[in-house]
Design a protein around this motif. Structure first.
Motif, mmCIF file in Angstrom:
data_model
loop_
_atom_site.group_PDB
_atom_site.id
_atom_site.type_symbol
_atom_site.label_atom_id
_atom_site.label_comp_id
_atom_site.label_asym_id
_atom_site.label_seq_id
_atom_site.Cartn_x
_atom_site.Cartn_y
_atom_site.Cartn_z
ATOM 1 N N LYS B 5 0.774 -1.099 -0.036
ATOM 2 C CA LYS B 5 -0.291 0.079 0.056
ATOM 3 C C LYS B 5 0.985 1.191 0.136
ATOM 4 N N TYR B 8 2.599 1.847 -3.415
ATOM 5 C CA TYR B 8 1.242 2.165 -4.267
ATOM 6 C C TYR B 8 0.823 3.665 -4.096
ATOM 7 N N GLU B 12 1.111 6.701 -6.701
ATOM 8 C CA GLU B 12 0.009 7.671 -7.125
ATOM 9 C C GLU B 12 0.560 9.244 -6.708
ATOM 10 N N ARG B 97 -4.252 -2.001 -7.940
ATOM 11 C CA ARG B 97 -4.667 -0.917 -7.030
ATOM 12 C C ARG B 97 -5.907 -1.545 -6.037
ATOM 13 N N ALA B 100 -3.691 -3.458 -3.269
ATOM 14 C CA ALA B 100 -2.981 -2.601 -2.486
ATOM 15 C C ALA B 100 -3.835 -1.975 -1.632
#
Lengths: 169, 520
Positions: B5, B8, B12, B97, B100
């Motif tokens: 996470k 990710y 982002e 996504r 995660a």
């Protein structure tokens, strides 16, 4: 539409380029090598329905009378077929050996054979035998041939009982 | 926070830096996949005009487009291939996504469960596409696909042998063309429809800027490195080296070493394992929203706002004077509370001195609870100056972490759960400012909580933030759990700013155009 700043545009360009590089690369590479430059493939491929395990028998009139009218056929053929055993040797070395049970709930269907065998290019002695009758010891079909394989050649060894057995394509 | 996470979120943030939240590709993976499919469709229709669906003519027709008509047919072919590959990447990223960010379990099981087999439709569509070119790669795909099909107990005879024995006919090739051009795309559209069935306000159009940028990138790639064929298919030859499209044909090399049965076992096993992931382990969704008919006038705003299509409007059943009422389907409810923020009766100025009953409410965190907690926070905030109430959501940065910086925090399930009138209430009851945080813009855990909040505060969606609320004293700054430093800084900035405004504000009637600031 929101107009990005120059810096953002440059970063976006970088990201798009990276994305497209991944798209392009993995749409082609790493290349998959299936054969060395000095190799060829012998493909053993055929379908065959083997002999019945039990012979057909002719029913007597008394036996027919005992059957329902719609079942009264003069010849009764047990459905089960023999397993198919075969072996392919190349220069006296076993390249593949199979022992195939006839498919189907009653083992009454034909077998399908497909096998790719990688071999070095050049001259070889190819030998195949097949047994399709459980009541016979040893091969029921035999085939031998001197072959010369070219680089990347696919030599198909197939079988058709109506043509006398194995042949090359 | 788990490392997947965190990684990710970092990715982002990188894309937010370059694209901004509106165009961030990671917030638009579904719509990007749709866009790539549009490119595939349009380019495919063009290719179909020149494509010859016969064994003898297929390869030559593709070669004609690639080399003779390179400036259009060749580009279209390249767009067709590269957009297909880009679609697979976006789909895989879409799955990553959801995994995660833990958005595949609980109430989201259906979308995940139906999404995994959708990938099969995409992959098989690509496989038949490669088959149709009828070059060495097409022959390889045909032979190995046939081996896979032959291993299925439902297929009688041997497809593979048909190829080797030269029994492949133009009719079969036409059938493959039909499958690729019509049958499989229709099935894919149907699968996508099922996939999004439990969502409302489904977006299928990528942001224009992102679509233009993606198309431009695909065009540049298509001109610079056009897609090409292998040598024509030759049954008497085995291509020693193949340039595989790993996005679509990744399973095929296994068949050089494994049996078809083993390959099926692996691919189906992975598929079923992925499909079962929502229950490995399961995630409990909170209790569903409840309708209180005595406070519901059937306006339907909650039904319109529900991101998961869990609320519908039906004719009144209790004999009240309104024509309609709303009803919640508990099995679809995500327990986000957005409907509470949508309900005009979730107004804390109502029913003072007694429990606030609203038209639709969360049994485990009611509008009355929110009012009570806000009042308690106001009491705590009175000890500081300026007095700030920070509203946060459970799926982003925890607003209580701002308390040491000088505020009293109230967390809700989703920023969209926050009634606009509650913010006004806090200001009227003595807060000098209201700081609202929540999921990153464009990335609401419950899909539309952020969006509806913005629209309500901008006056573009009911129930609107009323004119009496001093917008200068409201700041929205969003961020994920990993954006603590930025949110802390934004909060400090807001606190300083409030100091310049002073504390005498209850009736100054100030209106500010700039009401919100966006975070990462």
């Amino acid at each position: 539409m929101k107009v990005p700043e120059v810096r953002r545009l440059l970063l976006q360009g970088f990201n798009y380029a990276l994305f497209m590089a991944v798209v392009w690369y993995f749409s082609l590479y790493p290349a998959h090598r299936r054969l060395a430059d000095d190799e060829a493939v012998i493909t053993l491929a055929f379908g065959h329905t083997s002999q019945r395990v039990e012979e057909c028998r002719t029913l007597s009139q008394e036996q027919l009378n005992e059957l329902a009218p719609n079942m009264r056929t003069a010849v009764d053929c047990p459905r089960e077929r023999s397993p198919v055993r075969l072996e392919l040797t190349l220069d006296d070395e076993v390249a593949t050996r199979m022992d195939l049970v006839a498919p189907g709930l009653y083992k009454d269907q034909g077998v399908d054979v497909y096998r790719d065998i990688t071999a070095a290019v050049g001259e070889h002695r190819l030998s195949v035998w097949l047994n399709d009758d459980v009541n016979v010891d040893g091969p029921t079909y035999r085939f031998e041939r001197a072959i010369e394989l070219q680089p990347a050649q696919r030599l198909v060894v197939t079988f058709d009982a109506t043509r006398g057995g194995f042949y090359l394509k | 926070m788990n490392p997947v996470k965190r990684a990710y979120r970092g990715l982002e943030a990188w894309f937010n830096l370059s694209f901004g939240p509106e165009w961030n590709p990671l917030y638009n993976l579904g719509t990007l996949a749709f866009f790539f499919f549009w490119v595939v469709l349009v380019s495919g229709l063009y290719l179909f005009i020149f494509f010859d669906t016969s064994i003898a003519g297929a390869y030559a027709s593709v070669e004609y487009m690639t080399h003779e008509q390179w400036y259009l047919g060749g580009v279209m072919r390249s767009l067709h291939r590269y957009a297909s590959d880009a679609a697979v990447i976006t789909i895989l990223l879409h799955m990553l996504r959801e995994f995660a960010l833990d958005r595949y379990r609980g109430f989201r099981w259906f979308s995940w469960f139906t999404g995994v087999p959708t990938l099969w439709f995409v992959i098989t569509l690509g496989i038949t596409g490669y088959w149709l070119v009828w070059d060495e790669l097409g022959l390889y795909v045909a032979l190995l696909s046939s081996r896979l099909m032959d291993a299925l107990p439902i297929v009688s005879g041997s497809m593979t042998r048909d190829f080797l024995e030269g029994q492949l006919t133009d009719r079969f090739f036409t059938l493959m063309g039909f499958l690729h051009l019509l049958g499989q795309p229709v099935l894919l559209v149907f699968a996508i429809w099922i996939h999004v069935k439990r969502l409302s306000h489904v977006r299928i159009s990528a942001p224009r800027g992102l679509a233009i940028g993606s198309l431009a990138a695909l065009l540049v790639l298509s001109f610079a490195l056009p897609a090409e064929s292998h040598a024509p298919a030759n049954l008497a030859r085995v291509a020693p080296v193949l340039k595989l499209d790993w996005f679509y044909l990744n399973v095929y090399p296994l068949l050089d070493h494994w049996t078809a049965g083993k390959t099926w076992t692996l691919t189906l096993g992975v598929t079923f394992l992925l499909m079962l992931m929502p229950w490995l382990p399961p995630k409990k969704t909170g209790p569903a929203a409840e309708v209180h008919l005595e406070a519901c006038n059937g306006c339907g705003q909650c039904a319109d706002d529900c991101p998961f299509d869990a609320i519908s409007v039906r004719p009144r059943t209790d004999g009240a004077r309104w024509s309609h009422e709303v009803v919640v389907q508990p099995n679809l409810c995500a327990s986000c509370g957005i409907c509470v923020g949508s309900c005009p009766s979730s107004n804390p100025f109502r029913q003072r001195g007694k429990p606030l009953v609203t038209g639709i409410d969360m049994p485990n965190y009611s509008a009355d609870d929110m009012r009570t907690r806000t009042e308690q926070a106001l009491k705590r905030a009175r000890q500081g100056a300026p007095r700030i109430i920070a509203f946060g959501c459970d799926n982003a940065y925890d607003a209580s972490r701002l308390e040491p910086r000088g505020c009293a925090a109230v967390n809700v399930f989703c920023a969209g759960m926050l009634p606009a009138t509650l913010v006004e209430y806090a200001l009227k009851k003595g807060a000098d400012g209201v700081f609202i945080t929540g999921c990153r813009t464009g990335d609401c855990f419950f899909r539309y909580g952020n969006v509806w909040l913005d629209k309500r505060f901008e006056g573009n969606r009911k129930p609107r933030l009323r004119a009496g609320a001093d917008r200068k004293r409201i700041r929205i700054y969003r961020g994920a759990e990993t954006d603590g430093a930025r949110i802390d800084a934004a909060f400090d900035d807001f606190r300083v700013y409030l100091g310049t405004l002073g504390t005498d504000h209850a009736d100054d009637g100030t209106r500010a155009v700039e009401a919100t600031h966006e975070g990462a």
